[in-house]
Design a protein around this motif. Structure first.
Motif: not given
Length: 203
Positions: A86-91
């Motif tokens: 769900a937070r792939f890009a942010l990670c």
């Protein structure tokens, strides 16, 4: 009807669970209606995160709780993004997150990778806890095999659905009807297992 808190504010999940659990005289209430804030997902597996969310919701409300943790695993990326779906890009350092940012990053990471090596699966773990100190929560798991397309196809569903090719129906997950998706998806399979276990435990 006995009330159960769903450790999510996702309307689609609430509607799906409400319909399935009505036969057990269980009323599903999203945690947002009970002023339960999201808890940090500090686990390293889907199971750990689902238990963390269910226990938190049960602790705050005093009600039985259901939580799910789900995501997608890409074999070529050694199982990424997994629990960070769900937070792939942010990670990965992006300034903005969300479905589109995640899908764009996934396509970038798989650029040039042949179809045979783009195998993937959705995973879902559902946890039911009778109370916050429940030592034996019900844990149910479902998976859905597929592969990642070279571009987005379809405008239904959410998350990585436009990129997830479904062999059963020869289309992307975003092109399935809600009924078709529930019948074969990771969450649908986990829900069916949960219903079976609830029948046994509540018999």
């Amino acid at each position: 009807m006995q009330k159960i808190v769903l450790a999510s504010g996702n309307r689609k999940k609430v509607a799906e669970l409400t319909q399935l659990l009505a036969q057990f005289q269980l009323q599903v209430i999203p945690q947002t209606e009970l002023n339960v804030e999201d808890v940090p997902e500090t686990g390293t597996t889907f199971v750990e995160n689902a238990i963390i969310k269910a226990r938190h919701a049960a602790e705050v409300t005093g009600l039985p709780a259901i939580a799910d943790d789900s995501g997608i695993e890409i074999d070529y990326l050694d199982g990424q993004p997994g629990i960070y779906s769900a937070r792939f890009a942010l990670c990965e350092g992006a300034t903005e997150g969300g479905d589109q940012a995640n899908n764009d990053l996934l396509l970038e990471k798989l650029q040039g990778v042949p179809q045979a090596d783009r195998t993937a699966r959705y995973q879902c773990v559902l946890v039911f806890m009778k109370h916050a100190k429940d030592p034996t929560p019900l844990i149910c798991q479902g998976s859905w095999e597929g592969r990642i397309l070279n571009e987005e196809v379809g405008d239904g569903g959410f998350g990585y659905d436009p990129l997830f090719w479904c062999e059963e129906h020869n289309c992307s997950a975003a092109q399935l009807t809600p009924e078709q998706k529930t019948a074969i998806s990771h969450r649908g399979k986990a829900l069916m297992e949960l219903m079976h276990k609830l029948k046994e435990s509540l018999a």
